[in-house]
Design an enzyme around this catalytic site. Structure first.
Site, PDB file in Angstrom:
ATOM      1  N   GLN A 102       0.860  -1.204   0.000  1.00 44.85           N
ATOM      2  CA  GLN A 102       0.000   0.000   0.000  1.00 44.85           C
ATOM      3  C   GLN A 102       0.891   1.249   0.000  1.00 44.85           C
ATOM      4  OE1 GLN A 102      -2.497   0.923   3.574  1.00 44.85           O
ATOM      5  NE2 GLN A 102      -3.878  -0.489   2.532  1.00 44.85           N
ATOM      6  N   LYS A 114      18.045  -4.858 -20.103  1.00 42.25           N
ATOM      7  CA  LYS A 114      18.319  -4.078 -21.320  1.00 42.25           C
ATOM      8  C   LYS A 114      18.571  -4.979 -22.539  1.00 42.25           C
ATOM      9  CE  LYS A 114      20.005   0.241 -19.390  1.00 42.25           C
ATOM     10  NZ  LYS A 114      21.031   1.270 -19.503  1.00 42.25           N
ATOM     11  N   ASP A 139      20.385   6.582 -24.127  1.00 47.37           N
ATOM     12  CA  ASP A 139      21.597   6.949 -23.384  1.00 47.37           C
ATOM     13  C   ASP A 139      22.675   7.541 -24.298  1.00 47.37           C
ATOM     14  OD1 ASP A 139      20.877   6.343 -20.788  1.00 47.37           O
ATOM     15  OD2 ASP A 139      21.570   4.266 -20.898  1.00 47.37           O
ATOM     16  N   ASN A 195      40.286   1.446 -19.181  1.00 55.31           N
ATOM     17  CA  ASN A 195      39.539   0.689 -18.174  1.00 55.31           C
ATOM     18  C   ASN A 195      40.467  -0.014 -17.199  1.00 55.31           C
ATOM     19  OD1 ASN A 195      36.964  -0.061 -17.166  1.00 55.31           O
ATOM     20  ND2 ASN A 195      37.368  -2.161 -17.838  1.00 55.31           N
ATOM     21  N   GLN A 248      18.358  11.758 -21.359  1.00 58.15           N
ATOM     22  CA  GLN A 248      17.900  10.410 -21.735  1.00 58.15           C
ATOM     23  C   GLN A 248      16.424  10.232 -21.369  1.00 58.15           C
ATOM     24  OE1 GLN A 248      17.045   7.676 -19.668  1.00 58.15           O
ATOM     25  NE2 GLN A 248      17.404   8.804 -17.779  1.00 58.15           N
ATOM     26  N   GLN A 250      13.055   9.681 -24.007  1.00 58.69           N
ATOM     27  CA  GLN A 250      11.975   8.699 -23.851  1.00 58.69           C
ATOM     28  C   GLN A 250      10.617   9.395 -23.888  1.00 58.69           C
ATOM     29  OE1 GLN A 250      13.249   6.925 -20.082  1.00 58.69           O
ATOM     30  NE2 GLN A 250      14.268   5.282 -21.212  1.00 58.69           N
TER      31      GLN A 250
HETATM   32  P1  NAP Z   1      28.995  -0.895 -14.989  1.00 58.96           P
HETATM   33  O1  NAP Z   1      28.402  -1.544 -16.183  1.00 58.96           O
HETATM   34  O2  NAP Z   1      29.026  -1.628 -13.712  1.00 58.96           O
HETATM   35  O3  NAP Z   1      30.497  -0.481 -15.366  1.00 58.96           O
HETATM   36  C1  NAP Z   1      31.322   0.131 -14.437  1.00 58.96           C
HETATM   37  C2  NAP Z   1      32.664   0.455 -15.061  1.00 58.96           C
HETATM   38  O4  NAP Z   1      33.383   1.205 -14.113  1.00 58.96           O
HETATM   39  C3  NAP Z   1      33.497  -0.771 -15.390  1.00 58.96           C
HETATM   40  O5  NAP Z   1      34.239  -0.527 -16.548  1.00 58.96           O
HETATM   41  C4  NAP Z   1      34.413  -0.891 -14.165  1.00 58.96           C
HETATM   42  O6  NAP Z   1      35.678  -1.443 -14.467  1.00 58.96           O
HETATM   43  C5  NAP Z   1      34.619   0.544 -13.802  1.00 58.96           C
HETATM   44  N1  NAP Z   1      34.890   0.711 -12.374  1.00 58.96           N
HETATM   45  C6  NAP Z   1      34.059   0.446 -11.359  1.00 58.96           C
HETATM   46  N2  NAP Z   1      34.651   0.753 -10.192  1.00 58.96           N
HETATM   47  C7  NAP Z   1      35.885   1.209 -10.485  1.00 58.96           C
HETATM   48  C8  NAP Z   1      36.956   1.675  -9.697  1.00 58.96           C
HETATM   49  N3  NAP Z   1      36.865   1.744  -8.385  1.00 58.96           N
HETATM   50  N4  NAP Z   1      38.077   2.049 -10.323  1.00 58.96           N
HETATM   51  C9  NAP Z   1      38.175   1.988 -11.660  1.00 58.96           C
HETATM   52  N5  NAP Z   1      37.188   1.559 -12.463  1.00 58.96           N
HETATM   53  C10 NAP Z   1      36.053   1.180 -11.876  1.00 58.96           C
HETATM   54  O7  NAP Z   1      28.270   0.470 -14.678  1.00 58.96           O
HETATM   55  P2  NAP Z   1      27.536   1.463 -15.712  1.00 58.96           P
HETATM   56  O8  NAP Z   1      26.106   1.112 -15.811  1.00 58.96           O
HETATM   57  O9  NAP Z   1      28.344   1.540 -16.932  1.00 58.96           O
HETATM   58  O10 NAP Z   1      27.599   2.847 -14.916  1.00 58.96           O
HETATM   59  C11 NAP Z   1      28.822   3.518 -14.739  1.00 58.96           C
HETATM   60  C12 NAP Z   1      28.585   4.941 -14.286  1.00 58.96           C
HETATM   61  O11 NAP Z   1      27.857   5.648 -15.261  1.00 58.96           O
HETATM   62  C13 NAP Z   1      27.775   5.049 -12.995  1.00 58.96           C
HETATM   63  O12 NAP Z   1      28.547   5.753 -12.076  1.00 58.96           O
HETATM   64  C14 NAP Z   1      26.543   5.846 -13.331  1.00 58.96           C
HETATM   65  O13 NAP Z   1      26.339   6.871 -12.382  1.00 58.96           O
HETATM   66  C15 NAP Z   1      26.877   6.468 -14.657  1.00 58.96           C
HETATM   67  N6  NAP Z   1      25.696   6.519 -15.524  1.00 58.96           N
HETATM   68  C16 NAP Z   1      25.094   7.732 -15.699  1.00 58.96           C
HETATM   69  C17 NAP Z   1      23.991   7.830 -16.518  1.00 58.96           C
HETATM   70  C18 NAP Z   1      23.331   9.162 -16.710  1.00 58.96           C
HETATM   71  O14 NAP Z   1      22.251   9.226 -17.307  1.00 58.96           O
HETATM   72  N7  NAP Z   1      23.914  10.239 -16.251  1.00 58.96           N
HETATM   73  C19 NAP Z   1      23.477   6.704 -17.167  1.00 58.96           C
HETATM   74  C20 NAP Z   1      24.115   5.483 -16.974  1.00 58.96           C
HETATM   75  C21 NAP Z   1      25.227   5.411 -16.137  1.00 58.96           C
HETATM   76  P3  NAP Z   1      35.958  -3.008 -14.596  1.00 58.96           P
HETATM   77  O15 NAP Z   1      35.563  -3.352 -15.980  1.00 58.96           O
HETATM   78  O16 NAP Z   1      37.389  -3.139 -14.322  1.00 58.96           O
HETATM   79  O17 NAP Z   1      35.092  -3.676 -13.559  1.00 58.96           O
END
Ligand code: NAP
Length: 519
Positions: A212, A300, A341, A392, A491, A495
């Site tokens: 609720q 997705k 995006d 990366n 984004q 939509q």
């Molecule tokens: P994801 O698929 O989990 O990818 C995260 C990426 O960040 C991976 O390449 C990872 O590296 C790297 N990473 C994570 N922690 C790290 C660290 N401590 N040091 C170095 N690299 C690190 O996440 P995602 O969906 O792409 O989102 C990533 C960011 O984009 C988020 O912070 C989110 O806020 C932002 N985002 C913003 C929008 C918007 O509309 N503004 C939309 C989508 C996402 P590894 O490959 O080595 O694990």
């Protein structure tokens, strides 16, 4: 008319009446007095009924039906008799079908209520009861029954469709509600399908049934007063989706533009089969007017597969990215999967530089990260001729992301520790480095930012905090900066415009985002 009903669990009748006054001020139409905790010698019971500021339902739900009344049926009937004796009787009394059928004394007791309408009800707090349909039939057959009420714990979003079908049968005025995290659509859309009523708690923590929501959320977030039989339904599909900002953003957009839509959280459990079964069922039920959804983790990729299997249209770049975040159902029922995006990222940069997408050709762009956000950003910039270097933490993932663009293609991958040596002119952070609560972290050193100086673009896709350390230091160094809020709003706007033919009120979206993040 579907009555917005606030249930109030009564301990002290005076306090309960004060709560009912507040419910009336907030726009409730009916009060449900839950007198489960009272006994027939309760002081103030008559006043509770007589002084109620709105028409009321009286319910004394026993423990065996999920309520709190723990005494015997004799005591419960005596309690009902006192209610019946009130000088202004309640509009309805709710009695469980099981009690009505099994306890002979219930019928004469209920009949002594005169004009008060009898609601016969059945609840299941675990699942959809196997005998739901026979219960409905049994209720409909009772001559004294004025209203049918069924409520059960939804197993998935699909159960909401059965609730709408039950209301649509119009056996009698009907209340059909799904409880739990999957049941919200049945509560909000009760009005669209013409149920007798829906329930909303007075406060966020005063719910009397699982799932609720409060009257404030119902009215201000889910647009209760605007819902009618033609309202178009949208939502955010993911798991979990409880903390998504998208309902607040899109519903505010519908309000602002006067569009007849409502946007709901739509949790769908893991796996393609769950996605397919749920979205398929929602699309088939035409009276729902399900017109689109934002699709997030973990669905997705499932959206692309579903739309392909159904013979729908897929945006070319969404296919390249391998993930879509938007489902659009066109007026003729055709479905379309796209990704807003990448467009949001491209347009955020173009707006900041006052250029067109076509002007991105030949620019050198550093994308930091190789996850989902990076995948969309890389594909978008590469499609418009930019040269992209992916940096990366796990270099293999950067290489894998670059690989489909070809050995001598516009995209290369490397290790994150090479970033300081980058010769790129644009830097886009697609990692969570610097995100709340780790707000003192940044993927680029202050020294590197100083060396870039004017003309360079620094774009952080993180939107919480509004200004990350990266953006702050880049501003200090004189770079052109772009925040994640800009991308997030764009984004969502993409939509909104796919779904409504209205220009998205981006300023309103930005305000909602700020409010939501407490900025
Ligand atoms: P994801 O698929 O989990 O990818 C995260 C990426 O960040 C991976 O390449 C990872 O590296 C790297 N990473 C994570 N922690 C790290 C660290 N401590 N040091 C170095 N690299 C690190 O996440 P995602 O969906 O792409 O989102 C990533 C960011 O984009 C988020 O912070 C989110 O806020 C932002 N985002 C913003 C929008 C918007 O509309 N503004 C939309 C989508 C996402 P590894 O490959 O080595 O694990």
């Amino acid at each position: 008319m579907t009555h917005l009903t606030v249930p109030i669990m009564v301990d002290d009748p005076q306090a309960a009446l004060a709560a009912a006054d507040r419910a009336a001020e907030l726009g409730a139409d009916l009060i449900e007095w839950r007198i489960d905790r009272l006994t027939d010698d309760a002081v103030g019971l008559d006043q509770l009924i007589e002084r109620c500021p709105l028409p009321c339902i009286v319910t004394c739900r026993p423990i065996w039906e999920g309520g709190e009344y723990k005494h015997d049926e004799v005591g419960r009937l005596a309690l009902f008799q006192r209610v019946a004796g009130a000088s202004r009787p309640p509009a309805y009394i709710d009695v469980e079908l099981a009690a009505y059928q099994s306890t002979a004394a219930v019928k004469p007791c209920v009949e002594s209520f005169g004009d008060t309408g009898l609601i016969l009800s059945a609840h299941d707090f675990d699942t959809r009861p196997a005998d739901l349909l026979s219960k409905l039939e049994a209720m409909a057959q009772q001559e004294a029954c004025r209203v049918i009420k069924v409520a059960w714990q939804a197993r998935s979003l699909r159960d909401n469709i059965e609730a709408f079908e039950i209301i649509g049968q119009k056996l009698k005025p009907t209340i059909a509600l799904c409880m739990g995290p999957f049941g919200l659509p049945s509560r909000v859309l009760a009005r669209k399908f013409g149920a007798l009523l829906t329930f909303a708690s007075l406060d966020d923590d005063a719910a009397t049934a699982p799932g609720q929501v409060s009257i404030g959320q119902m009215k201000n977030l889910y647009r209760w007063d605007s819902i009618d039989s033609k309202t178009q339904v949208y939502g955010v599909i993911g798991y979990p989706v409880g903390h998504s900002m998208s309902p607040a953003i899109h519903n505010a957009g519908f309000d602002q533009t006067g569009y007849n839509g409502v946007y709901l959280p739509m949790p769908i459990g893991l796996g393609y089969e769950s996605f397919k079964a749920t979205v398929g069922t929602w699309l088939e039920f035409k009276a729902l007017h399900f017109r689109g959804a934002s699709v997030t983790i973990p669905h997705k990729e499932n959206l692309l597969r579903f739309v392909a299997e159904q013979g729908g249209e897929i945006e070319e770049l969404a296919q390249t990215i391998g993930a879509a975040n938007t489902l659009t159902v066109r007026a003729d029922g055709a479905i379309y999967a796209s990704n807003t995006d990448y467009a949001a990222a491209l347009d955020s940069v173009c707006a900041a530089l006052d250029i067109e997408r076509g002007d991105l050709g030949g620019r050198r762009v550093a994308v930091i990260g190789a996850g989902g956000a990076a995948r969309a950003v890389v594909a978008g910039f590469a499609a418009y001729g930019a040269e992209v270097v992916i940096y990366n933490r796990t270099p293999a993932k950067a290489l894998a992301l670059a690989e489909p663009f070809g050995e001598d293609g516009p995209v290369v991958g490397t290790a994150l520790d090479q970033l300081d040596a980058s010769d790129c002119e644009m830097f886009i952070n697609c990692t969570p480095i610097g995100m709340h609560p780790d707000v003192d972290a940044s993927p680029l050193s202050a020294g590197k930012l100083q060396s870039l100086g004017r003309g360079a673009v620094v774009f952080d896709t993180i939107y919480n905090p509004a200004e990350t350390m990266l953006v702050r230091q880049a501003k200090e160094a004189g770079c052109v900066t772009i925040s994640g809020a800009e991308m997030f709003v764009r984004q969502a706007a993409g939509q909104f415009e796919l779904w409504t033919d209205h220009a998205a009120p981006r300023d309103v979206f930005g305000q909602v985002l700020k409010k939501y993040l407490g900025q």
